[in-house]
Design an enzyme around this catalytic site. Structure first.
Site, PDB file in Angstrom:
ATOM      1  CD  GLN A  78      -2.956   0.864   2.024  1.00 56.27           C
ATOM      2  OE1 GLN A  78      -3.216  -0.118   2.952  1.00 56.27           O
ATOM      3  NE2 GLN A  78      -4.065   1.944   2.216  1.00 56.27           N
ATOM      4  CG  PHE A  79       1.412   4.094  -3.535  1.00 58.63           C
ATOM      5  CD1 PHE A  79       1.450   5.470  -3.542  1.00 58.63           C
ATOM      6  CD2 PHE A  79       0.188   3.169  -4.187  1.00 58.63           C
ATOM      7  CE1 PHE A  79       0.159   5.898  -4.448  1.00 58.63           C
ATOM      8  CE2 PHE A  79      -0.767   3.853  -4.889  1.00 58.63           C
ATOM      9  CZ  PHE A  79      -0.527   5.237  -5.109  1.00 58.63           C
ATOM     10  CB  THR A  80      -2.004   5.296   0.061  1.00 52.57           C
ATOM     11  OG1 THR A  80      -2.689   4.153   0.680  1.00 52.57           O
ATOM     12  CG2 THR A  80      -2.427   5.314  -1.509  1.00 52.57           C
TER      13      THR A  80
END
Length: 149
Positions: A78-80
């Site tokens: 999850q890059f966010t």
């Protein structure tokens, strides 16, 4: 690397309406790779995750790890987690690692978990996923390999 660790009684990930991974009692770990992260960060984070004492013992004290209870980990990239919301209303993701680097370190993290003997299920890197979970407690822990928090 950053992680959101949630103690769960069950969890699954769907891609395009199909379940691609599922676990029973254990952890859901949302993993974000930042610019400048290394394999050392991946190993540190995996070590921390498998030894976190966030499961109750016979006295209902948080004294057991996912290893101790024979649980599993569902890991989702999850890059966010690297979204910077300090300025304006749209998160900036400039501190997130480029996709190729992120994939490599995410896979290093998964391997480090497996090296500890924990069963690992995963989402699908760079896909839109529906993560379903029953947070047990609820217990949610934030981790950062740079020890920012």
């Amino acid at each position: 690397m950053r992680a959101v660790v949630q103690r769960v009684s069950k969890a699954s990930v769907d891609v395009d309406g199909q379940t691609v991974a599922a676990v029973g009692r254990g952890l859901v770990v949302l993993v974000g790779v930042g610019r400048g992260d290394t394999e050392e960060d991946a190993r540190y984070l995996a070590e921390k995750v498998v030894h976190l004492r966030i499961f109750p013992d016979e006295d209902d004290k948080l004294n057991r790890s996912v290893l101790d209870i024979g649980g599993a980990v569902l890991a989702v990239s999850q890059f966010t987690l690297w979204g910077d919301c300090r300025k304006g209303r749209r998160p900036s993701f400039v501190d997130a690692a480029p996709s190729d680097q992120a994939r490599c370190l995410y896979e290093a993290f998964l391997q480090a978990l497996r090296d500890h003997g924990v069963p690992v299920e995963t989402g699908v890197f760079k896909e839109t996923m529906a993560v379903h979970l029953t947070n047990d407690g609820p217990v949610t822990i934030l981790l950062d390999s740079r020890k920012a928090f």
